[in-house]
Design an enzyme around this catalytic site. Structure first.
Site, PDB file in Angstrom:
ATOM      1  N   ASP A 158       1.020  -1.159  -0.002  1.00  0.00           N
ATOM      2  CA  ASP A 158      -0.068  -0.018   0.019  1.00  0.00           C
ATOM      3  C   ASP A 158       1.058   1.257   0.078  1.00  0.00           C
ATOM      4  O   ASP A 158       2.234   1.233   0.237  1.00  0.00           O
ATOM      5  CB  ASP A 158      -1.142   0.073   1.178  1.00  0.00           C
ATOM      6  CG  ASP A 158      -0.528  -0.567   2.247  1.00  0.00           C
ATOM      7  OD1 ASP A 158       0.937  -0.460   2.498  1.00  0.00           O
ATOM      8  OD2 ASP A 158      -1.177  -1.112   3.483  1.00  0.00           O
TER       9      ASP A 158
ATOM     10  N   HIS B  23      -7.400  -4.892   9.916  1.00  0.00           N
ATOM     11  CA  HIS B  23      -6.721  -4.777   8.566  1.00  0.00           C
ATOM     12  C   HIS B  23      -5.708  -5.495   8.376  1.00  0.00           C
ATOM     13  O   HIS B  23      -5.016  -5.625   9.300  1.00  0.00           O
ATOM     14  CB  HIS B  23      -6.913  -3.206   8.361  1.00  0.00           C
ATOM     15  CG  HIS B  23      -5.714  -2.656   8.773  1.00  0.00           C
ATOM     16  ND1 HIS B  23      -5.858  -1.184   9.241  1.00  0.00           N
ATOM     17  CD2 HIS B  23      -4.707  -2.713   8.807  1.00  0.00           C
ATOM     18  CE1 HIS B  23      -4.810  -0.844   9.634  1.00  0.00           C
ATOM     19  NE2 HIS B  23      -3.836  -1.584   9.389  1.00  0.00           N
TER      20      HIS B  23
ATOM     21  N   ASP C 277      -7.503  -2.882  14.223  1.00  0.00           N
ATOM     22  CA  ASP C 277      -8.886  -3.060  13.685  1.00  0.00           C
ATOM     23  C   ASP C 277      -9.023  -4.321  12.964  1.00  0.00           C
ATOM     24  O   ASP C 277     -10.147  -4.457  12.351  1.00  0.00           O
ATOM     25  CB  ASP C 277      -9.473  -1.965  13.186  1.00  0.00           C
ATOM     26  CG  ASP C 277      -8.713  -1.555  11.758  1.00  0.00           C
ATOM     27  OD1 ASP C 277      -7.891  -2.261  11.547  1.00  0.00           O
ATOM     28  OD2 ASP C 277      -9.216  -0.415  11.239  1.00  0.00           O
TER      29      ASP C 277
HETATM   30  C1  F6R Z   1       1.500  -1.663   6.309  1.00  0.00           C
HETATM   31  C2  F6R Z   1       0.253  -2.291   6.164  1.00  0.00           C
HETATM   32  C3  F6R Z   1      -0.596  -2.119   7.620  1.00  0.00           C
HETATM   33  C4  F6R Z   1       0.284  -2.789   8.884  1.00  0.00           C
HETATM   34  C5  F6R Z   1      -0.599  -2.680  10.038  1.00  0.00           C
HETATM   35  C6  F6R Z   1       0.162  -2.854  11.375  1.00  0.00           C
HETATM   36  O1  F6R Z   1       1.826  -1.654   4.637  1.00  0.00           O
HETATM   37  O2  F6R Z   1      -0.362  -2.686   5.097  1.00  0.00           O
HETATM   38  O3  F6R Z   1      -1.524  -3.515   7.333  1.00  0.00           O
HETATM   39  O4  F6R Z   1       1.061  -3.678   8.341  1.00  0.00           O
HETATM   40  O5  F6R Z   1      -1.361  -1.206  10.034  1.00  0.00           O
HETATM   41  O6  F6R Z   1       1.050  -1.740  11.357  1.00  0.00           O
HETATM   42  P1  F6R Z   1       2.313  -1.628  12.461  1.00  0.00           P
HETATM   43  O7  F6R Z   1       3.337  -2.596  12.066  1.00  0.00           O
HETATM   44  O8  F6R Z   1       2.739  -0.350  12.473  1.00  0.00           O
HETATM   45  O9  F6R Z   1       1.635  -2.337  13.723  1.00  0.00           O
END
Ligand code: F6R
Length: 250
Positions: A67, A138, A136
């Site tokens: 992303d 995702h 959440d």
């Molecule tokens: C990042 C992404 C997100 C992160 C997620 C966790 O490219 O796609 O899904 O993997 O938000 O973020 P962190 O690792 O900062 O807790």
């Protein structure tokens, strides 16, 4: 879904890095799906060190990131492209033309999204996709209620994700872009194998919902239980709400 639990994020990252290294040794032109965020940093450090010791080479490796924020150019220091340069690409022997991160400032996002999907297909599909998980649920930036059939597209970030990601924007949620271009859930599920990492107590509830809750769009990561080759690498804190009978102690 195989769930590995290590005492620390560092040990879990080493274990996950071993999977990436094994693939790179086996298939020198493998296609990797990559993630940003705090979670993969130790894994990237392991890969950088292994490359520095010449144990692995990225010369022919191709990468697709999950992303990018809408509105941030590749050269913006807050873009995911800059994050990847700083934390991985600038320190390994990868060829620049083999790196793909979605374009956050496209004049035509629908063409950009279609082209990203086509580029992944043309590369032969993703061999190993790295994922973190949002608090959440995702994966990529597929927020709750994203369709399991979704493909690369523009997604609006939830207030929770914006709050979580403020840590990368001087702690100010107002600086966090509100939209992102993300691989879809179906795009992620097409990967031949998937490694999801999650660390810390703040991820324990959502990890438990991903593994033990219903498989539905309210927790996008729950879809991963329908994939035949998913490895989950956790530290003890992130695994603390899972039944110990399903964990592989590593
Ligand atoms: C990042 C992404 C997100 C992160 C997620 C966790 O490219 O796609 O899904 O993997 O938000 O973020 P962190 O690792 O900062 O807790």
């Amino acid at each position: 879904m195989k769930i590995f639990v290590s005492d620390t994020p560092s040990e879990a990252s080493k274990l996950a890095a071993a999977e990436f290294k094994a693939l790179i040794r086996l298939k020198s032109d493998a296609v990797l799906g990559l993630a940003t965020g705090g979670t993969p940093l130790l894994l990237y450090r392991e890969l950088i060190e292994a490359c520095g010791r010449k144990e692995i080479s990225f010369k022919k490796i191709r990468t697709f990131n999950l992303d990018e924020y809408v509105g941030l150019s590749a050269s913006n220091p807050r873009s995911f492209r800059s994050f990847m340069d700083e934390n991985l690409f600038n320190h390994i022997d990868i060829e620049r033309e083999n790196i793909r991160v979605p374009n956050g400032i496209s004049p035509d996002f629908s063409a950009t999204c279609a082209e990203y999907e086509a580029a992944i297909k043309k590369a032969g599909g993703i061999d190993l996709q790295l994922l973190g998980i949002g608090s959440d649920g995702h994966i990529g930036f597929n927020e709750p209620m994203s369709a399991f059939s979704s493909r690369t597209r523009i997604e609006t970030l939830t207030p929770k994700t914006i709050a979580d990601n403020a840590k990368f924007f001087d702690g100010n949620p107002e600086f966090v872009p509100t939209r992102a271009i993300t691989m879809g859930i179906a795009t992620i599920m097409d990967s031949r194998s998937i490694a999801l990492l999650a660390f810390g107590e703040s991820k324990a509830d959502i990890v438990a919902r991903m593994v033990c809750g219903d498989i539905d769009e309210s927790v996008p990561a729950s879809v991963l239980r329908r994939h035949s080759d998913v490895m989950v690498f956790l530290d003890t804190a992130a695994a603390s709400k899972l039944p110990s009978s399903i964990l592989i102690r590593a």
